[in-house]
Design an enzyme around this catalytic site. Structure first.
Site, PDB file in Angstrom:
ATOM      1  N   THR A 162     -57.057  -0.351 -73.561  1.00  0.00           N
ATOM      2  CA  THR A 162     -58.523   0.160 -73.629  1.00  0.00           C
ATOM      3  C   THR A 162     -58.156   1.669 -73.700  1.00  0.00           C
ATOM      4  O   THR A 162     -58.557   2.569 -74.749  1.00  0.00           O
ATOM      5  CB  THR A 162     -58.698   0.051 -72.409  1.00  0.00           C
ATOM      6  OG1 THR A 162     -59.642  -1.961 -72.401  1.00  0.00           O
ATOM      7  CG2 THR A 162     -60.732   0.648 -72.520  1.00  0.00           C
ATOM      8  N   HIS A 221     -63.008  -9.833 -72.101  1.00  0.00           N
ATOM      9  CA  HIS A 221     -61.693  -9.682 -71.917  1.00  0.00           C
ATOM     10  C   HIS A 221     -60.639 -10.983 -71.489  1.00  0.00           C
ATOM     11  O   HIS A 221     -61.706 -11.563 -70.521  1.00  0.00           O
ATOM     12  CB  HIS A 221     -61.878  -8.646 -71.283  1.00  0.00           C
ATOM     13  CG  HIS A 221     -60.082  -8.297 -70.325  1.00  0.00           C
ATOM     14  ND1 HIS A 221     -59.692  -8.451 -69.903  1.00  0.00           N
ATOM     15  CD2 HIS A 221     -60.556  -6.501 -70.368  1.00  0.00           C
ATOM     16  CE1 HIS A 221     -58.650  -7.965 -69.606  1.00  0.00           C
ATOM     17  NE2 HIS A 221     -58.793  -6.767 -70.330  1.00  0.00           N
ATOM     18  N   ASP A 229     -61.333  -2.715 -79.835  1.00  0.00           N
ATOM     19  CA  ASP A 229     -60.029  -1.095 -79.086  1.00  0.00           C
ATOM     20  C   ASP A 229     -58.421  -2.002 -79.645  1.00  0.00           C
ATOM     21  O   ASP A 229     -58.109  -0.866 -79.395  1.00  0.00           O
ATOM     22  CB  ASP A 229     -60.246  -1.428 -77.844  1.00  0.00           C
ATOM     23  CG  ASP A 229     -60.409  -2.451 -76.638  1.00  0.00           C
ATOM     24  OD1 ASP A 229     -60.721  -3.314 -77.138  1.00  0.00           O
ATOM     25  OD2 ASP A 229     -60.510  -2.163 -74.952  1.00  0.00           O
ATOM     26  N   HIS A 230     -58.512  -2.760 -79.195  1.00  0.00           N
ATOM     27  CA  HIS A 230     -57.565  -3.870 -79.538  1.00  0.00           C
ATOM     28  C   HIS A 230     -57.226  -5.275 -79.168  1.00  0.00           C
ATOM     29  O   HIS A 230     -58.394  -5.994 -79.219  1.00  0.00           O
ATOM     30  CB  HIS A 230     -55.935  -3.421 -78.236  1.00  0.00           C
ATOM     31  CG  HIS A 230     -56.824  -3.587 -76.828  1.00  0.00           C
ATOM     32  ND1 HIS A 230     -56.926  -5.551 -76.118  1.00  0.00           N
ATOM     33  CD2 HIS A 230     -56.970  -3.301 -75.940  1.00  0.00           C
ATOM     34  CE1 HIS A 230     -57.981  -5.140 -75.576  1.00  0.00           C
ATOM     35  NE2 HIS A 230     -57.830  -3.580 -74.799  1.00  0.00           N
TER      36      HIS A 230
END
Ligand code: GP9
Ligand code: MN
Length: 434
Positions: free
Chosen positions: A82, A199, A258-259
């Site tokens: 992040t 997450h 973000d990823h």
């Protein structure tokens, strides 16, 4: 050090891509609302589970005529996850080779970052909103050095234990409560809201989600669709709020992932859902999964689904040009995605890279397009061979120069005309909106 700084300056000057006149300044003076989509991969968009869309809101947003979206954007994070994505977003420089730049250097380095630039060139106030512990990823120190005026961390949000996620507050509650801070900030503002529900391990209660189970042998994969779907409906609620409050009319909203959420080891379980064969799934496929969304929504924006290849370092120059702020004098490694001079060679932090034609993994090129996607590219035409060698050189050079810039804190020695570097030690966050 000064020789290093000179090399970097000459590289970024040569690399500079001039703005696209059709887009330059179309969002001038607008508030910027950035929604950081935690662990959100591009493949979720348009994906269905048991006939149900995972992201019905984003799917409709992308089709809106005033939404500009990019479908070939790759994340470029390293171990800082992040925080690496945030660093690239705010500075258009890469994270470091090892660990997190925020954690290792965020307290001490000099930056040329979005909040400071927009404050100094266009009078923007700025804030980050995050429902978690303020110091995670060394954010408290780093955000100050980036020039952020406000940092609304977990302490600013009223929440009971059952509103928590592992890293913050459930997205719906978090986004709803963010509204009061946005409403009280001086306009124009630059605000980044970081979501956390989506997450790993992507747990969500059945009261918060009725999304069907994907039924793979990997619970994490199944859960991922549920939390992504929850995030999507949180976004829907937030857009409704933005429109009802009138804030939408004088803002540009930008969303980015973000990823990856699912690590490559889980992709074989995922493959059948994507219509792919788990048996032949390869590193080529893993690399294709590193795509993340980048979406701009603004009243009157000339929209469309753009296929340009790019990465997270390209976001800031794109955004600044939309805002009508020149990027020319700042040290940035990315270029405006809308510029005709934009380079479509997309580095990964480990030196692998992607171009519209090839994906290069450990120096081996694979073909991207057509029916033979993922086939090792043998017998390359001499021109392609030459181009790939040049691309590889560029990738290695930009990563190396960015590392030198960060590790030697070289922005101490280069202050663009008219820019005042931020002294984070000498500033405190504005706490007037408590
Ligand atoms: C969420 C974050 C978690 O904002 O703090 O970080 P990650 O594990 O995604 O790097
Ligand atoms: Mn993350």
């Amino acid at each position: 050090d000064s020789a290093d700084a000179d090399k970097i300056l000459s590289y970024v000057r040569k690399n500079y891509a001039k703005p696209n006149a059709k887009y330059y300044g179309v969002a001038k003076g607008k508030n910027v609302i950035i929604i950081h989509l935690e662990s959100f991969q591009q493949f979720l968009i348009g994906q269905k589970i048991n006939g149900r869309e995972v992201t019905p809101f984003l799917n409709s947003l992308i089709k809106d005529k005033s939404t500009l979206s990019f479908s070939n954007m790759f994340n470029q994070v390293g171990q800082g996850k992040t925080s690496d994505a945030e660093n690239m977003l705010e500075t258009s420089t890469f994270g470091i080779n090892n660990g997190s730049l925020f954690s290792a250097l965020g307290s001490t380095n000099t930056f040329q970052a979005a909040p400071a630039i927009l404050d100094q060139t266009a009078g923007y106030s700025s804030a980050v909103l995050h429902g978690g512990k303020g110091s995670f990823w060394n954010r408290t120190d780093t955000y100050k050095n980036l020039g952020y005026q406000y940092y609304f961390d977990g302490d600013y949000f009223a929440h009971s234990a059952d509103a928590n996620t592992q890293y913050g507050i459930k997205d719906k509650l978090m986004l709803a409560e963010s509204a009061k801070y946005l409403e009280h900030m001086q306009q124009p503002f630059y605000a980044k809201i970081i979501t956390t529900s989506n997450h790993d391990p992507f747990t969500i209660s059945s009261t918060d989600s009725d999304f069907p189970d994907a039924g793979t042998d990997d619970t994490t994969v199944n859960n991922y669709f549920k939390t992504a779907n929850y995030l999507d409906s949180a976004l829907k609620e937030f857009f409704t709020y933005l429109k009802q409050s009138g804030l939408y009319d004088n803002s540009i909203v930008m969303l980015y992932g973000d990823h990856y959420g699912l690590s490559s080891t889980r992709n074989k379980s995922l493959a059948p859902l994507l219509g792919k064969n788990a048996e032949t799934w390869s590193d080529y496929d893993n690399l294709q999964m590193q795509r993340v969304p980048l979406i701009f929504s603004m009243k009157g924006l000339k929209g469309g689904q753009n296929k340009t290849y790019g990465g997270e370092v390209d976001i800031l120059p794109t955004l600044m040009h939309l805002l009508g702020v020149s990027t020319k004098k700042y040290v940035q490694f990315g270029t405006d995605l809308l510029s005709r001079q934009h380079s479509q060679v997309v580095a990964q932090r480990n030196g692998n890279f992607i171009t519209p034609k090839y994906s290069v993994i450990s120096e081996t090129p694979y073909v991207n397009t057509g029916t033979d996607a993922g086939r090792e590219a043998t017998n390359l035409a001499p021109a392609d061979k030459k181009a790939l060698a040049a691309d590889e050189k560029k990738v290695n050079k930009e990563l190396r120069l960015s590392d030198t810039l960060a590790n030697k804190n070289l922005l101490r020695f280069y202050t663009p005309a008219g820019f005042t570097p931020v002294d984070g030690d000498a500033t405190d966050y504005d706490t007037s909106l408590q």
